[in-house]
Enzyme design. Structure first.
Site, PDB file in Angstrom:
ATOM      1  N   GLU A 182     -10.722 -63.772 -31.236  1.00  0.00           N
ATOM      2  CA  GLU A 182      -9.662 -63.236 -30.364  1.00  0.00           C
ATOM      3  C   GLU A 182      -9.406 -61.779 -30.707  1.00  0.00           C
ATOM      4  O   GLU A 182      -9.784 -61.312 -31.787  1.00  0.00           O
ATOM      5  CB  GLU A 182      -8.371 -64.056 -30.546  1.00  0.00           C
ATOM      6  CG  GLU A 182      -8.422 -65.393 -29.821  1.00  0.00           C
ATOM      7  CD  GLU A 182      -7.112 -66.162 -29.899  1.00  0.00           C
ATOM      8  OE1 GLU A 182      -6.239 -65.786 -30.694  1.00  0.00           O
ATOM      9  OE2 GLU A 182      -6.987 -67.151 -29.159  1.00  0.00           O
TER      10      GLU A 182
ATOM     11  N   HIS B 194       2.999 -60.968 -22.975  1.00  0.00           N
ATOM     12  CA  HIS B 194       1.623 -61.236 -22.530  1.00  0.00           C
ATOM     13  C   HIS B 194       1.439 -60.486 -21.212  1.00  0.00           C
ATOM     14  O   HIS B 194       2.295 -60.565 -20.331  1.00  0.00           O
ATOM     15  CB  HIS B 194       1.407 -62.736 -22.335  1.00  0.00           C
ATOM     16  CG  HIS B 194      -0.037 -63.095 -22.236  1.00  0.00           C
ATOM     17  ND1 HIS B 194      -0.777 -62.835 -21.113  1.00  0.00           N
ATOM     18  CD2 HIS B 194      -0.874 -63.640 -23.134  1.00  0.00           C
ATOM     19  CE1 HIS B 194      -2.024 -63.219 -21.331  1.00  0.00           C
ATOM     20  NE2 HIS B 194      -2.112 -63.716 -22.548  1.00  0.00           N
TER      21      HIS B 194
ATOM     22  N   ARG C  22      -3.972 -55.690 -25.355  1.00  0.00           N
ATOM     23  CA  ARG C  22      -2.884 -56.413 -24.707  1.00  0.00           C
ATOM     24  C   ARG C  22      -1.612 -55.570 -24.493  1.00  0.00           C
ATOM     25  O   ARG C  22      -1.058 -55.538 -23.401  1.00  0.00           O
ATOM     26  CB  ARG C  22      -2.548 -57.587 -25.628  1.00  0.00           C
ATOM     27  CG  ARG C  22      -1.766 -58.671 -24.983  1.00  0.00           C
ATOM     28  CD  ARG C  22      -1.454 -59.742 -26.024  1.00  0.00           C
ATOM     29  NE  ARG C  22      -2.364 -60.855 -25.921  1.00  0.00           N
ATOM     30  CZ  ARG C  22      -2.105 -62.076 -26.383  1.00  0.00           C
ATOM     31  NH1 ARG C  22      -0.963 -62.316 -27.000  1.00  0.00           N
ATOM     32  NH2 ARG C  22      -2.966 -63.051 -26.256  1.00  0.00           N
TER      33      ARG C  22
ATOM     34  N   HIS D  31       6.553 -63.381 -24.589  1.00  0.00           N
ATOM     35  CA  HIS D  31       5.644 -64.413 -25.110  1.00  0.00           C
ATOM     36  C   HIS D  31       5.994 -64.853 -26.523  1.00  0.00           C
ATOM     37  O   HIS D  31       5.952 -66.028 -26.849  1.00  0.00           O
ATOM     38  CB  HIS D  31       4.228 -63.828 -25.076  1.00  0.00           C
ATOM     39  CG  HIS D  31       3.151 -64.806 -25.377  1.00  0.00           C
ATOM     40  ND1 HIS D  31       3.048 -66.021 -24.737  1.00  0.00           N
ATOM     41  CD2 HIS D  31       2.096 -64.751 -26.256  1.00  0.00           C
ATOM     42  CE1 HIS D  31       1.991 -66.672 -25.203  1.00  0.00           C
ATOM     43  NE2 HIS D  31       1.413 -65.927 -26.130  1.00  0.00           N
TER      44      HIS D  31
ATOM     45  N   ARG E 215       2.380 -59.129 -33.604  1.00  0.00           N
ATOM     46  CA  ARG E 215       1.710 -60.337 -34.091  1.00  0.00           C
ATOM     47  C   ARG E 215       0.221 -60.312 -33.774  1.00  0.00           C
ATOM     48  O   ARG E 215      -0.181 -60.030 -32.644  1.00  0.00           O
ATOM     49  CB  ARG E 215       2.333 -61.564 -33.430  1.00  0.00           C
ATOM     50  CG  ARG E 215       1.607 -62.844 -33.747  1.00  0.00           C
ATOM     51  CD  ARG E 215       2.118 -63.979 -32.882  1.00  0.00           C
ATOM     52  NE  ARG E 215       1.734 -63.826 -31.493  1.00  0.00           N
ATOM     53  CZ  ARG E 215       1.204 -64.801 -30.741  1.00  0.00           C
ATOM     54  NH1 ARG E 215       1.027 -65.997 -31.250  1.00  0.00           N
ATOM     55  NH2 ARG E 215       0.893 -64.587 -29.479  1.00  0.00           N
TER      56      ARG E 215
END
Ligand SMILES: Cc1cc2nc3c(=O)[nH]c(=O)nc-3n(C[C@H](O)[C@H](O)[C@H](O)COP(=O)(O)OP(=O)(O)OC[C@H]3O[C@@H](n4cnc5c(N)ncnc54)[C@H](O)[C@@H]3O)c2cc1C
Length: 523
Positions: free
Chosen positions: A111, A233, A279, A340, A375
């Protein structure tokens, strides 16, 4: 009144793994405000990050986590996470969690932000599989009693005759079926109530995520930290009711392109990787475009992905979007960023202890220092299981020498009348709108000030209703929602820089000289 050695609030991965471990030392009562599986854990898709690959090491996992955290991670907490993580994941397997395998070995996914393959997963329903196994194990353990539809309202405290300071000695809970307020007394309490995504109009979080644990801990005098760091997100399906459906980043990975509603592309003016930018960059770009155009969403055009590939790779997304009347093979998907993950929360040490004696926190409710200002993907399930274990091992042996205390007062509302539903719904909608419009992905001093002013007015109204009415599940949540929203704003106002997930146009750069520290607030 109910009595136990330990009360656990919340039945997600943090609460359940803690309860299973601490049950060998004493009796456990767990309260959970809906049905027991209802939690963010149950919706987690991607997986849980841990070092199992031949080419991987705890040092590499630590490095990736520190890079994502933008200077604010607590290195001691991160070291604990990466070193103890694999053992905790192995325990989940021993407990009966079926992770996806490639032959004999775990199938490890990759990821964003991870330099190695280390995402352990159960297809794309990892959280559901973990939750299933933990609930099965809890049902088989004689020492854990679970009360569903019981919402913790406030923490109970009393003066400890040994230290003369306040110690947490239980929880006041609302039985949603009878409407009764029930005190549960215990030698210690663990908060594992998850995040606070519901403070925003658009969120991937389930409806339980109203920040109850953080709000209760704050009211009880615990230190709360880093609430300004909310991860968004970039692509959740629009419109959403309570909870948005996530459109995985893999769709953009396969060739889908972000467009304005008029069909023009925009990502190339924000990042060389355009729609494949990181992101937080994509989330900020979409937010800016929506603010400039006034449109309620942008579009994700999937037409570059051959239909057979969409069917093969994204059957779940195809099914979910079709269920909402959108044919992703023939039309673009309306998407918005959505709140998120909460990186901050109740400040704890590496054994889950908050600043209030007797009060522990784990999972998304806690701020262990692992995430810093951002995170790293799939570190949150890991954090929950690692620090829940440490809290149980820290607290367990002390239970036999901890005297139970009686609270001097019960912090119950005094009123008897029913709060008016339409007013509660209006306040809730307004909080979520104010947070979305003014305290979202990109902030400014003025927007934060306006938000604080409006939220304070709403808080005044909610507190008034609280004082005059009987407690209902909706009112309990609203009181925590407004408290959590105010904590996010207060922390955001305090951080006069842009770092990680906090971006303020009036302070666009990192300021390591003045701001390289946690934002800590106490009542
Ligand atoms: C759609 C989605 C996908 C995700 N994907 C991933 C992923 O792939 N990998 C990853 O690491 N993380 C992922 N996350 C984040 C991760 O799922 C959560 O951070 C984690 O599950 C939190 O676990 P928890 O036990 O702290 O809280 P939760 O699982 O949210 O559980 C909270 C519990 O507390 C209860 N509760 C709340 N308030 C009260 C109250 N007042 N009284 C009683 N009970 C209460 C709730 O009912 C619930 O049982 C994802 C999150 C979402 C929403």
């Amino acid at each position: 009144m109910i009595q136990a050695d330990v009360v656990v609030v919340g039945s997600g991965i943090a609460g359940l793994s803690f309860a299973l471990k601490v049950a060998k030392y004493g009796s456990v009562v767990m309260v959970t405000k809906k049905d027991r599986p209802e939690s963010s854990t149950n919706y987690a898709q991607g997986g849980i990050a841990a070092v199992f690959g031949q080419d991987d090491s705890p040092d590499l996992h630590m490095e990736d986590t520190l890079v994502a955290g933008a200077g604010l991670c607590h290195p001691d907490a991160v070291r604990v996470l990466v070193q103890e993580g694999p053992q905790r994941v192995s325990e989940l397997i021993a407990l009966g969690v079926h992770f996806t395998r490639q032959g004999q070995d775990l199938s490890l996914g990759l990821e964003g932000g991870h330099s190695r393959r280390r995402i352990v997963r159960a297809d794309d329903l990892t959280g559901r599989e973990i939750e299933r196994a933990l609930l099965t194990a809890a049902a088989e353990t004689g020492n854990v009693r679970i009360f569903e539809n019981h919402a913790a309202v406030d923490l109970l405290t009393a003066t400890d005759p040994g230290t003369l300071g306040e110690r947490c000695c239980g929880v006041l809970v609302l039985d949603a079926e009878t409407g009764e307020l029930v005190p549960i007394l215990a030698r210690a309490v663990l908060l594992a109530t998850g995040g606070c995504g519901q403070v925003y109009r658009h969120t991937t979080n389930p409806s339980i995520a109203t920040g109850d644990g953080v709000a209760m801990a704050y009211r009880a005098g615990a230190k709360v930290a880093n609430m300004e760091f909310i991860q968004f997100h970039p692509t959740a399906l629009y419109p959403a009711s309570e909870r948005s459906f996530l459109i995985s980043e893999a769709v953009r990975g396969e060739g889908a392109v972000l467009r304005r509603r008029d069909g023009s592309t925009f990502m190339e003016s924000y990042h060389p990787l355009a729609s494949l930018a990181p992101r937080d960059v994509v989330a900020r770009a979409i937010d800016r475009e929506m603010k400039l155009t006034g449109d309620p969403h942008v579009l994700l055009d999937c037409s570059a992905i051959p239909a057979h590939e969409v069917r093969e790779r994204f059957p779940n997304i195809l099914r979910e979007t079709a269920g909402r009347g959108i044919d992703m093979l023939g039309q673009p998907l309306p998407v918005v960023p959505a709140a998120h993950y909460l990186c901050g929360g109740v400040l704890t040490d590496t054994d889950g202890r908050s600043s209030v004696p007797g009060l522990y926190a784990a999972g998304e409710t806690a701020c262990t220092g692992v995430h810093g200002a951002n995170r790293l993907a799939s570190n949150s399930l890991l954090e929950a299981v690692v620090f829940a274990h440490r809290a149980a091992e820290r607290l367990g042996p002390q239970l036999s020498v901890t005297r139970p205390l009686q609270p001097e007062t019960l912090p119950a509302p005094a009123g008897r009348g029913d709060p008016e539903g339409v007013l509660l719904a209006h306040d809730r909608d307004e909080i979520r709108g104010v947070m979305w419009d003014l305290v979202g992905i990109v902030r400014s001093d003025e927007r934060l000030a306006v938000a604080e002013g409006r939220l304070r007015q709403i808080a005044q109204h909610v507190n008034g209703v609280w004082a005059e009415s009987r407690a209902t599940p909706e009112l309990v949540e609203l009181r925590n929602l407004i408290q959590s929203a105010l904590l996010v704003v207060r922390c955001a106002i305090r951080r006069k820089e842009s770092r990680g997930l906090h971006h303020n146009v009036d302070h666009p750069y990192r300021d390591n000289e003045h701001c390289l520290r946690d934002t800590i607030v106490v009542r």
